[in-house]
Write a protein that holds these residues in place. Structure first.
Motif, PDB file in Angstrom:
ATOM      1  N   THR A 208       1.238 -16.934 -45.909  1.00  0.00           N
ATOM      2  CA  THR A 208       0.116 -17.016 -46.685  1.00  0.00           C
ATOM      3  C   THR A 208      -0.872 -17.864 -45.769  1.00  0.00           C
ATOM      4  O   THR A 208      -0.997 -19.058 -45.417  1.00  0.00           O
ATOM      5  CB  THR A 208       0.404 -17.958 -48.003  1.00  0.00           C
ATOM      6  N   SER A 237       0.206 -12.748 -47.508  1.00  0.00           N
ATOM      7  CA  SER A 237       0.213 -12.743 -49.064  1.00  0.00           C
ATOM      8  C   SER A 237      -1.086 -12.814 -49.757  1.00  0.00           C
ATOM      9  O   SER A 237      -2.058 -13.161 -49.235  1.00  0.00           O
ATOM     10  CB  SER A 237       1.002 -14.134 -49.871  1.00  0.00           C
ATOM     11  N   ILE A 239      -3.586 -14.212 -52.443  1.00  0.00           N
ATOM     12  CA  ILE A 239      -3.593 -15.257 -53.424  1.00  0.00           C
ATOM     13  C   ILE A 239      -5.320 -14.919 -54.001  1.00  0.00           C
ATOM     14  O   ILE A 239      -6.110 -14.428 -53.513  1.00  0.00           O
ATOM     15  CB  ILE A 239      -3.659 -16.467 -52.661  1.00  0.00           C
ATOM     16  N   GLU A 274       2.227 -21.007 -54.001  1.00  0.00           N
ATOM     17  CA  GLU A 274       2.604 -19.928 -55.251  1.00  0.00           C
ATOM     18  C   GLU A 274       3.462 -18.836 -54.522  1.00  0.00           C
ATOM     19  O   GLU A 274       4.402 -18.451 -55.241  1.00  0.00           O
ATOM     20  CB  GLU A 274       1.269 -19.639 -55.917  1.00  0.00           C
ATOM     21  N   PRO A 275       2.991 -17.953 -53.504  1.00  0.00           N
ATOM     22  CA  PRO A 275       3.820 -17.210 -53.029  1.00  0.00           C
ATOM     23  C   PRO A 275       5.080 -17.425 -52.565  1.00  0.00           C
ATOM     24  O   PRO A 275       5.812 -16.417 -52.287  1.00  0.00           O
ATOM     25  CB  PRO A 275       2.797 -16.332 -51.998  1.00  0.00           C
ATOM     26  N   LYS A 277       5.677 -18.579 -49.526  1.00  0.00           N
ATOM     27  CA  LYS A 277       5.832 -18.400 -47.869  1.00  0.00           C
ATOM     28  C   LYS A 277       5.145 -19.485 -47.168  1.00  0.00           C
ATOM     29  O   LYS A 277       4.295 -20.154 -47.523  1.00  0.00           O
ATOM     30  CB  LYS A 277       4.857 -16.863 -47.741  1.00  0.00           C
TER      31      LYS A 277
END
Length: 308
Positions: A208, A237, A239, A274-275, A277
């Motif tokens: 991310t 990712s 976002i 949040e992801p 990663k």
């Protein structure tokens, strides 16, 4: 919150006396190149602007600001401008951990290695590598910024420098956008990742990316690091706040209000985590501030060097 005028006057006084916002003499801050064999001549000049070198000192000084923010001692800060900059700078340097200084230098060694592997014709001249003055501009001291920027730009011009490689978004913005506007001196400025040409791989990793404001919103080059990573088989990712719509890490506010900076930083770290990663930053201020949150974050150059 500290009085912004007190902070501005201290920074301006330090830059005027030492060419450093923290009063750190350059010979104490800029040592990373001494055990690296870099050419003295090349098509591009690698210009660090000393921003990565300053990060451990920023961390140490912020610790003191956090301690005194909101107390009666906060008002004493206005008297700091009367202390000789070299004296306070050397004191700060001596209180700063050696590990922090080493880590900051390693990032610059990584970037140099990436440029060499990409066969970029560049050189490094520590005598020409100076702080851009960007923090003065950010804090509203335009007069102080222009005076400092003219000295830096004129020295580069006198040395015949036409093409510059930058390593952080603050310096890149200063040299590419502000120097031409306020000094009348133009350079061809490219962030280091724009010049990378690394062997294609299929690593199958996902990260991310936190885009710094100057690279994401103002210079609009946030797509380039993603292309470099894609070429190595590293996906990114998605976002909500990224690229041109990135969110601030909170770092720029820490000299005025560490508590406000931490509040912004915690919110941004939550978005980035949040992801689930690993998080990649490509700004020394963002990197240092996000690390304070406990986030799993590292510099773009560290990730690239490890995987090429």
């Amino acid at each position: 919150m500290f009085n912004p005028r007190d902070i501005i006057e201290i920074l301006a006084s330090n830059v005027k006396q030492t060419k450093s916002p923290f009063g750190i003499p350059k010979f104490m801050a800029n040592t990373w190149f001494k055990d690296v064999n870099l050419p003295k001549k090349g098509e591009y000049l690698l210009f660090t602007g000393l921003m990565y070198q300053f990060t451990p000192f920023i961390e140490k000084s912020t610790q003191y600001l956090e301690k005194y923010e909101g107390t009666k001692m906060a008002g004493v800060l206005k008297y700091a401008k009367y202390i000789p900059a070299y004296l306070s700078g050397i004191g700060l340097a001596m209180m700063t951990s050696g590990k922090g200084k080493k880590d900051a230098g390693q990032t610059l060694k990584n970037i140099s290695s990436l440029l060499q592997k990409s066969n970029v014709d560049f050189c490094y001249r520590p005598d020409l590598d100076n702080y851009s003055g960007i923090l003065l501009y950010d804090m509203g001291d335009q007069k102080g910024f222009v005076a400092h920027a003219k000295k830096v730009a004129e020295k580069l011009k006198k040395a015949g420098i036409k093409k510059i490689i930058t390593v952080d978004p603050h310096t890149a913005y200063a040299l590419k956008e502000l120097f031409p506007k306020y000094t009348g001196i133009n350079f061809e400025v490219k962030p280091y990742f724009e010049l990378l040409d690394l062997e294609t791989k299929d690593l199958g990793l996902t990260v991310t990316i936190h885009d710094p404001c100057f690279f994401g919103r103002y210079l609009e080059v946030s797509g380039i690091p993603r292309k470099v990573l894609t070429n190595l088989g590293i996906s990114t990712s998605e976002i909500r706040n990224q690229g041109e719509f990135t969110s601030c890490c909170g770092g720029p506010a820490e000299s005025i209000s560490p508590s406000l900076s931490n509040e912004i930083m915690e919110k941004r770290a939550k978005e980035l985590e949040e992801p689930g990663k690993p998080i990649i930053a490509y700004c020394p201020i963002c990197l240092g501030n996000l690390k304070k949150s406990g986030a799993n974050v590292e510099d773009l150059s560290t990730l690239l060097v490890r995987n090429i």
